[in-house]
Structure formats: C-alpha cells, structure tokens
Enzyme design. Structure first.
Site, short mmCIF file in Angstrom:
data_model
loop_
_atom_site.label_atom_id
_atom_site.label_comp_id
_atom_site.label_asym_id
_atom_site.label_seq_id
_atom_site.Cartn_x
_atom_site.Cartn_y
_atom_site.Cartn_z
N CYS A 242 0.25 -1.87 -0.33
CA CYS A 242 -0.02 0.04 0.21
C CYS A 242 1.04 1.10 0.06
CB CYS A 242 -0.51 -0.09 1.06
SG CYS A 242 -2.07 1.24 1.37
N HIS A 326 -3.39 -5.26 -0.48
CA HIS A 326 -4.06 -5.79 0.92
C HIS A 326 -3.41 -7.04 0.69
CE1 HIS A 326 -3.10 -2.38 3.14
NE2 HIS A 326 -4.22 -1.82 2.73
N GLU A 328 -2.63 -9.05 2.37
CA GLU A 328 -2.88 -10.15 4.11
C GLU A 328 -4.99 -9.99 4.34
OE1 GLU A 328 -2.91 -5.24 5.42
OE2 GLU A 328 -1.85 -6.79 3.78
#
Length: 348
Positions: A242, A326, A328
């Site tokens: 990001c 992202h 994750e």
C-alpha cells in the site's frame, strides 16, 4: 448513547441530515467511501484511515456487533457515516454493540443517511473535505493531507517480536502498519523488528525489509524515502504494501499522484502482468504510483482492472517487490496471500 440530530456537510456545500450515534461531537476530515460488506472493526482501526470520515456503502452496519478483530489499539477514522446502524447485535464473539464502541472511543457516527447518493457524489466530484456536526455545534474544515499523518500513527519506538528458533529477521518499517501484516510474517516463522517510520534501520541486523501501509500523501515521508534509497543498495529483499509501494516507487525515482476518489473495499480486481491472472483484492488508498515514471530496472507487476492504475511493481534483477493492495486482506479475499510466501522465499 446519543441520538441527536446532526448533518454531514461537504466542502461543495452539500448537506445531508441524519441522527448522531456514537459520541456527540463535531469532527472534520476527508470524506471517503468503503465498499466492503463486512469488516467495519478492522477498517475503523486501520491506521490508513487516519483523518478520514468513512462512508460505508453497505446499507446495514453493526448487526454483528464488535468482535475482537482490530488492526490497531484504537479507532483511527475521524468519523463514520452509514445508512442504517444496528443498535442490537448477534455474533458469538461480539463483546459490545457498534454504537457503544464508537461512544467509548469518542467517535461520532451519522446514521440515516442516503449513502448511495453520497457515494455517487463522491465518485463524480472526487473525495472531498467534510464535517459531521451535531445540532448546536460547528467546526471548521480540516484537510488531513496537509500534515504528515504517518508520523501520528507510527509506533514511536522499536518493538521486537521473536520468531521460532534461529529464524530470519524482517524489519517492518511502521508507517501505520496493520496488525495482520505482523501476524502474517510471524505465522511464517519470521522474527519481526518493528521500527518507526523515520527510524534509521540500516544499523539493525536484519535479513529483509517490509515497508507497511499507512495514511496520507507519501511525499510527506521524506526520511523514509531517504532511508529506502540506502536500503536498496544493500540488495536485501524488500517488500512494500500500500503506502509502502508508493514509498518504494518514490525511492526508486518514480512519482505518485492523488486518485479522484481512491480505492477502498474488498472487491478491487487486479491483473498480473504477463500471466493475465486476476486477483480480487482488499484496498485502502487515495494515492497511486504513476507507472509511466518507473525508471529502468523496474517493471509494473499488477494493474487495476477497473481504472488501469498501477497496483504493483518488481525489480528485474534485485529481490524488490511491492503491491498497492493488501495481501493480508483482514478483512477481504485471500487471493493474494501467497505474496507473503514469495517474500519468504526471497529471504531464503
């Protein structure tokens, strides 16, 4: 819990009335929208939302209460705007209602708003400054992008999370890091050295570097960019996520720009260069890398299928990679979680 009359006023003069839930105070910030259907606890505590008033496009919010799923120790968003806010909740792990949590954290929420109309306006006009104002109060408009938001959300001192046995160590440059990024690294047996955004980590003993997500304009992080330029010379594996992607691009010599209304949600399609593989990603950013400015040695990696903006880059020779989205998730799809595995392979 307060239920005062209140309104959201945008910088173009648009005013939307609603009822104020959560904490009864006026707040100002950048008004942005998030298209996620779930995950409001993770989103509200994501440091990348610092200084922003979050508009949730999903019509019913709060029905599963507040389970302990947080990305930081507190709510980071300045305020919340929803169509319908559930006062009661049902979830096996929920600890309280969303209005109760907002009140405890001092965060106002404007409910009863036509968020579809508001989102359409933000898409047409772009993200705007705005303020949530209870009846009888007022506040001036505040542009959070005029200050260094990263400095306000980054950890102020080094923290070490030990790995298993004689594990490899990764420096995480905390520009507002989500907790789930740390968890993904530790789950793969890595020791994590979490350092502040402006920390000179080059003297640390580490095997790789990860540059985290965070809020605001990446060009404000001058010390970070300077240290990254030096880190590139070490030729150790580097991964950016990001804001970290944008900071790596700036350190490499590329440029960034502000998107009209940003990408915030769990449904952004990104196409991998060379393979045509499309992954559905979780995103939260208002700035992007200008792929046309990438210098020699760097290649675009992913491209947003909706607007063609850059979503990742890799170095052609060195172990450097970064993505705008992202991997994750937390919450969101896990299509790209294997990027952490690729990072670990580069370290080995």
């Amino acid at each position: 819990m307060s239920t005062l009359n209140a309104k959201l006023t945008l910088e173009d003069g648009t005013a939307l009335a609603g009822r104020l839930c959560g904490y009864p105070r006026a707040v100002s910030g950048e008004v942005v929208f998030n298209t996620g259907m779930v995950g409001y606890t993770e989103a509200l505590t994501d440091p990348s939302y610092s200084g922003q008033i979050m508009v949730l496009t999903y019509p019913l919010v709060g029905n599963y209460g507040v389970p302990p799923a947080f990305e930081s120790h507190r709510i980071q968003a300045a305020g919340l705007v929803v169509s319908e806010l559930a006062l009661e909740f049902s979830h096996a792990t929920a600890e309280k209602s969303l209005p109760q949590w907002l009140h405890e954290q001092g965060i106002p929420c404007l409910a009863g708003v036509d968020t579809r109309a508001l989102t359409k306006r933000l898409r047409q006009q772009g993200s705007m400054l705005g303020k949530i104002v209870p009846e009888g109060q007022d506040i001036g408009l505040d542009d959070p992008n005029r200050r260094n938001l990263v400095a306000s959300v980054s950890r102020s001192e080094k923290v070490v999370y030990e790995g298993k046995g004689k594990s490899k160590s990764v420096v995480v440059l905390d520009c507002g890091a989500k907790g789930s990024i740390i968890e993904e690294l530790r789950a793969r047996g890595l020791s994590v050295i979490r350092v502040p955004w402006d920390y000179d980590f080059l003297a640390e003993d580490f095997d790789a570097l990860l540059v985290s997500n965070g809020p605001g304009d990446p060009t404000a992080c001058v010390p970070t960019i300077r240290n990254l330029k030096k880190a590139f010379e070490l030729k150790k594996p580097v991964m950016g996520i990001c804001l970290g992607h944008q900071l790596m691009a700036l350190a490499a010599g590329a440029s960034t720009y502000k998107l009209k209304f940003g990408h915030r949600g769990h449904n952004q399609p990104c196409v991998e260069e060379g393979t045509g593989r499309c992954v559905i990603t979780s995103q939260n950013h208002g700035y992007a890398v200008d792929a046309a400015t990438l210098p020699a040695g760097w290649k675009p990696w992913y491209t947003n299928a909706n607007d063609g903006s850059n979503e990742g880059m890799r170095h052609v020779l060195r172990p450097f990679m970064s993505v705008q989205f992202h991997p994750e998730a937390a919450p969101g799809p896990v299509d790209s979680r294997d990027l952490f595995d690729q990072f670990v392979e580069m370290i080995r």
